[in-house]
Design a protein around this motif. Structure first.
Motif, short mmCIF file in Angstrom:
data_model
loop_
_atom_site.label_atom_id
_atom_site.label_comp_id
_atom_site.label_asym_id
_atom_site.label_seq_id
_atom_site.Cartn_x
_atom_site.Cartn_y
_atom_site.Cartn_z
N ILE A 1 1.05 -1.03 0.16
CA ILE A 1 -0.02 -0.09 0.07
C ILE A 1 1.03 1.35 -0.05
CG2 ILE A 1 -1.72 1.50 1.39
CD1 ILE A 1 -2.82 -1.45 2.49
N ILE B 1 -6.99 -5.35 -1.66
CA ILE B 1 -7.03 -3.99 -1.69
C ILE B 1 -5.49 -3.61 -2.05
CG2 ILE B 1 -7.14 -3.44 0.67
CD1 ILE B 1 -9.05 -0.87 -0.21
N ALA C 1 -4.14 -0.63 -4.23
CA ALA C 1 -3.41 0.47 -3.65
C ALA C 1 -1.95 0.64 -4.20
CB ALA C 1 -3.43 0.62 -2.02
N GLU C 2 -1.38 -0.37 -4.42
CA GLU C 2 -0.06 -0.45 -5.12
C GLU C 2 -0.02 0.05 -6.52
OE1 GLU C 2 2.10 -3.99 -5.46
OE2 GLU C 2 4.00 -3.06 -5.33
N VAL D 1 -7.68 4.06 -4.46
CA VAL D 1 -8.26 3.84 -2.96
C VAL D 1 -9.41 4.59 -3.08
CG1 VAL D 1 -8.13 3.64 -0.57
CG2 VAL D 1 -6.25 2.85 -2.07
N VAL E 1 -16.83 -3.93 4.18
CA VAL E 1 -15.94 -3.02 3.33
C VAL E 1 -14.92 -2.48 4.61
CG1 VAL E 1 -15.73 -1.00 2.34
CG2 VAL E 1 -17.41 -2.55 1.80
N ILE F 1 -10.81 -3.46 4.58
CA ILE F 1 -9.95 -2.50 4.13
C ILE F 1 -9.04 -1.73 5.51
CG2 ILE F 1 -9.70 0.01 3.38
CD1 ILE F 1 -12.24 -0.56 1.51
N GLY F 2 -9.55 -2.02 6.65
CA GLY F 2 -8.91 -1.77 7.74
C GLY F 2 -8.01 -2.74 8.15
N VAL G 1 -6.40 -4.83 6.29
CA VAL G 1 -5.10 -5.18 5.35
C VAL G 1 -4.32 -3.79 5.49
CG1 VAL G 1 -4.60 -4.89 2.63
CG2 VAL G 1 -6.53 -6.15 3.37
N ALA G 2 -4.81 -2.76 5.92
CA ALA G 2 -3.75 -1.58 6.33
C ALA G 2 -3.44 -1.56 7.67
CB ALA G 2 -4.64 -0.34 6.15
#
Lengths: 382, 636
Positions: A250, A280, A284-285, A292, A333, A337-338, A340-341
């Protein structure tokens, strides 16, 4: 018989004013055009990312397209069902789902120590998917025929309705799904007007129970996930690997990304689960923060539209169900997303409509089918 | 009525319900926006604020985490002789991501160095199991110097092929410690499937695991902790620099009680035979020697044994893989007589003056059957307990056992460790069998007959014991009742292991004296069954011979070795300790099909004791010399 059902008919200024012929056509075939368009945009975006994430594998892309085809058909069919029929059949749907969950314990097949599937010979089927629909439908139906805000006894019954599948799925063990399914029921409870004192009380209790839960209830691998979240660098070779790699993917994407198929993290196999739960990070990459932002905007529009449908529904069943489906979608969602980050522990939740997945996409679209059924329900004109 | 009320109620609340719902809806929307904002902030932080940091991480110079395997702890004998070593060997690994065509690379490799079908199959199995990209997967172990240079010459054709130096376990003394130290081997599919997340981490970089013996029992201690290093590599996988390192923690060394010198004596004496020996330090339970013959070379197993070698070992009639010292369960024969004699004294079944007349057999009342003595015609008149032990008179023990009864025999014998695992620090020990009334009822569903007691009294019938159990029993006798748990490991790292006393047998001192003097008589008196081994001995010792029947002999038949297959000949046993007045070492020896304890087993004990004391003497002299030398330098 139901002449006493004096459902409050909300007369919306816009729906009354722009009652054009086109709109009535959409209404007749039970489709919400705005929602459909948003979903199709998401699908298209998701397919592009998946193609890249799978290392440009056409066979995976083909599989996903087939899943989508099935899912859209399921959505269209569901949209045609009369909402009152669903309401009446809610109990049977729910009980059937519970039956299937029990069946898993006896004839289920599994992998990695979890027993989650029923084998139908030609395919495997995960009964917890049924509950993703059945729990919101059942709880919404339960409150729709009762006066609100809910009485204490009703709250208790509702919690039991939620807890039964929750516990069964938790025992499989599939903590992620158990939490999400419970969440869908609790959202209904919240929308139905659960008194604030209960809300604050349970938040307080939850806070107080963290310590005993850690010690008695959680399994080692679950503890590991939480610990990894707090300090992924501590276990670089094991559980921390995924988080470190996804954050690197990311972060290295920057504002505009490295370009489609150019993500080194994902294309060189550094990123695990790159076409399922961690997709994701690929987006993002390769597309950067802009990608995003686009994805988050699409999701936000879908959710806003869903909440609008809920808000403008004429009866409590429709309102609660639409609200629950939409907000549960949001929870999926957010959790994915949270996680993965590196904001949330890694629980196996796919990114809705983007991750590769068979049944989960079909279930999601079935949910959107229900939304459309609610959106296009005939007004009861007396 | 009720229905109407309900409807009315519902009707009344519609506005309120809708209002609450709308409010919650707005609240939810607000929350959704808030949380999306949070997500966006997070991604903004990662992708804009910390972008540089992550960009370098994932740049063309990629950073890898590489496990550094810890050095496995070494194993030494009691005098510091190395029994298990780590030696550098070279292995060939492939990083799949760096090869252009994996199959082609392997094909080329096979033309340069020896690569067997099994190696390739194993390689693909490991490759599938690999958890991280860019992980080197081993294809061949133990490359020769020549093979290494041939690979170096062909390097340009072999992208992604790496030669790695690593430490491989080696056992310098070969088969001498095969059963005790054991061996490590490659981690198998089955072991791997039982690994949890944590084990995966612990063994990343480590290819082997303790399979049997001390290597298995002390696996956790020997393994150590894995370290990691962050390395920067270029696109070809070359390491450019090491960024930071967490050093591995080497496994702890083990120092054993075992003595390679004594072990050699055992191996030489048991060479060509099947049997086992166990010797224990009477003072602390340390196992000084333990050997099972025939043995095998544990080095064969370290990097994977070939099918041919394994089959040869596994299918041999002599069962070299079987550790007779702790797994071989034999009838102990007459070696248990001193213990039972002592018990009979303690319970007053016999006293120092009790004598019998021995016609060469014993008969129970109302029983036709003759319980024979090993000596045809008997040992004569006026046989007392001392003589019964010295000459191993069965008839005396038959009568004694009849009077003592099974319960007391069982209780007393159990205190010496019979019928229970010794709890030595080795895996897969077997418990032997020390029969009791309950045991027979539970397993056979039959009552205990007096005849059973008679069989037990000469160590036959159902009685079974491992050589180590017999050594523990002997040590307990020699230390006047101190039943100590035997152990192989003296020191873990710098920490000494603790002595554990399992039981203290309490018997009157005079009675100990009596039995121990009788055991001394076995070796040193003219009529003693082991008196041959006393010749030329500079110290006195106690002992007891035993002969265990392997095949049943019919009532009116006699044992004749010429008529019986060699593998069915009687087992020869001997237990002994020395010196007699202040015992230091106790031993038990069994020679399968050795026929007579006195001739086949007892001389081995003598050689063992001789070596033990002469080594001790040599060490004492050496210490004395050193002391003198030190004094001389001081004087100067």
């Amino acid at each position: 018989m139901r002449n006493g059902s004096q459902d409050f008919v909300r007369r919306l200024p816009d729906s009354a004013l722009h009652f054009s012929r086109v709109q009535s056509l959409w209404r007749r075939i039970h489709i919400d055009p705005l929602l459909l368009m948003l979903l199709m945009l998401l699908t298209a975006y998701g397919l592009i990312v998946l193609y890249s994430a799978s290392g440009q594998s056409e066979s995976i892309l083909r599989r996903q397209v087939v899943f989508y085809a099935v899912a859209y058909i399921a959505m269209l069919i569901t949209a045609q069902i009369d909402l009152q029929v669903i309401r009446r059949w809610a109990v049977w749907l729910y009980l059937g789902g519970i039956g299937l969950l029990l069946l898993v314990f006896f004839v289920g097949v599994g992998a990695k120590g979890a027993q989650r599937w029923i084998s139908l010979g030609f395919m495997r089927f995960q009964p917890s998917e049924v509950m993703k629909i059945a729990v919101p439908v059942m709880t919404a139906a339960f409150f729709a025929s009762r006066s609100l805000p809910p009485k204490f006894a009703h709250i208790v019954i509702c919690l039991l309705i939620i807890a039964l599948p929750g516990v069964l799925i938790f025992k499989q063990p599939d903590l992620g799904t158990a939490i999400l399914i419970s969440a869908s029921g609790i959202i209904v409870l919240f929308l139905a007007g659960l008194p604030w004192r209960y809300i604050f009380g349970s938040v307080f209790l939850l806070g107080a129970s963290i310590w005993p839960m850690w010690h008695w209830l959680m399994k080692d691998y679950q503890k590991q996930r939480v610990l990894t979240l707090l300090d992924p660098e501590a276990d670089k070779l094991g559980a921390g690997w995924n988080i470190i790699q996804s954050k690197t993917a990311i972060g290295s994407g920057g504002v505009y990304g490295k370009g489609l198929f150019n993500g080194t993290q994902s294309q060189l196999d550094f990123l695990p689960e790159s076409h399922t739960d961690f997709i994701i990070a690929v987006m993002a990459e390769e597309f950067g923060l802009m990608g995003v932002l686009l994805l988050l905007s699409l999701y936000l529009l879908v959710i806003t539209r869903g909440l609008f449908i809920a808000w403008s529904s004429q009866n409590m069943f429709g309102r609660l169900l639409a609200g629950s489906i939409t907000l549960t979608f949001f929870v999926y969602v957010f959790v994915n997303i949270g996680m993965v980050a590196g904001m949330l522990p890694v629980v196996g939740v796919p990114l809705p409509l983007v991750s590769l997945g068979g049944t989960s996409i079909v279930t999601l679209m079935t949910g959107f089918g229900l939304l459309m059924a609610i959106a296009t329900e005939k007004k009861r004109v007396r | 009525m009720i229905w109407a009320e309900k409807e009315l109620h519902q009707f009344k609340d519609h506005h309120g319900e809708a209002r609450v719902f709308a409010f919650r809806m707005v609240l939810s929307l607000f929350l959704v926006f808030l949380l999306f904002g949070l997500l966006l902030a997070r991604y903004y932080t990662l992708q804009v604020v910390d972008h540089q940091h992550y960009a370098t991480r994932s740049d063309s110079n990629r950073i890898h985490v590489r496990p550094i395997p810890p050095n496995r702890g070494l194993i030494f004998d009691t005098h510091g002789e190395l029994l298990a070593d780590n030696r550098p060997t070279f292995s060939l690994s492939i990083i799949k991501e760096h090869t252009k065509d994996l199959k082609q690379t392997i094909r080329v490799l096979a033309g340069i160095v020896e690569v067997r079908e099994g190696d390739i199959a194993n390689f693909y199995k490991l490759l599938k199991r690999r958890r991280r990209p860019y992980e080197a997967v081993p294809l061949r172990y133990r490359l020769t110097e020549e093979e290494i240079s041939r690979i170096a010459v062909n390097e340009f054709r072999l992208k992604g092929v790496e030669i790695e130096a690593q430490l491989t376990r080696a056992y310098p003394l070969g088969d001498l410690f095969a059963h005790t130290v054991g061996y490590v081997g490659r981690i198998s599919e089955r072991e791997l499937s039982r690994f949890d997340e944590q084990n995966y981490r612990k063994y990343s970089g480590t290819h082997s695991i303790g399979k049997i013996g001390l290597e298995k029992y002390y696996e956790k201690t020997l393994l150590g902790q894995v370290g990691t290093e962050n390395i920067e590599t270029n696109a070809h996988g070359r390491v450019l620099r090491v960024l930071d390192t967490i050093d591995p923690v080497p496994g702890k060394n083990l120092e054993l009680f075992l003595d390679a010198g004594l072990q050699k004596i055992a191996a030489v004496e048991l060479n060509g035979r099947r049997g086992a020996l166990a010797a224990i330090d009477v003072k602390n339970g340390g196992v000084l020697a333990m050997f099972s013959a025939p043995a095998y070379d544990p080095n064969l197993f370290v990097t994977g044994i070939s099918y041919k070698d394994y089959n040869a070992l596994n299918q041999s009639r002599d069962l070299p893989l079987f550790d007779r010292a702790i797994q071989g369960q034999y009838p102990p024969g007459s070696t248990i007589k001193p213990v039972l004699g002592l018990g009979a004294l303690k319970y007053g079944v016999v006293n120092f003056g009790t004598t019998i007349r021995d016609p060469g057999y014993y008969q129970l009342e109302n029983d036709e059957r003759l319980y024979r003595d090993w000596k045809k015609g008997g040992h004569g008149n006026k046989i007392d307990l001392r003589q019964a032990i010295v000459e191993s008179c069965d008839t005396f023990f038959y009568g004694m056992a009849f009077n003592m009864g099974v319960d007391r025999m069982h209780i007393f014998g159990s205190q010496f460790g019979l019928g229970a695992k010794t709890e030595i620090d080795l895996p897969s020990e077997r418990p032997g069998l020390w029969p009791s009334r309950e045991w027979k009822k539970n397993t056979r569903g039959m009552h205990w007959f007096p005849g059973d007691s008679l069989n037990v009294s000469i160590g036959q019938g159902d009685v079974l014991a491992t050589p180590l159990q017999l050594a523990v029993m002997t040590s307990t006798l020699a230390s006047r009742g101190k039943h100590i748990k035997p152990r192989l490991v003296k020191k873990i790292g710098d920490t000494e292991t603790k002595m554990e006393i399992i039981d203290q047998v309490i018997v009157d001192d005079l009675q100990w004296d009596y039995v121990m003097s009788a055991m001394e008589g076995v070796v040193h008196s003219f009529r003693g069954t082991a008196n041959k081994i006393s010749r030329g001995a500079k110290y006195r010792m106690g002992g007891k011979t035993g002969t265990a029947q392997k095949v049943g002999i019919a009532q009116d038949e006699e044992y004749d070795s010429e008529k019986i297959d060699e593998r069915n000949w009687d087992h020869a046993l001997y237990i002994g300790y020395a010196p007699a007045d202040n015992p230091q070492i106790a031993a038990a020896i069994i020679v399968e099909n050795g026929e007579h304890g006195s001739s086949a087993a007892a001389p081995i004990a003598r050689k063992l004791f001789d070596a033990y004391f002469s080594q001790q003497l040599a060490r004492e002299m050496l210490a004395e010399e050193e002391k003198l030398a030190a004094r001389r330098t001081v004087d100067q």
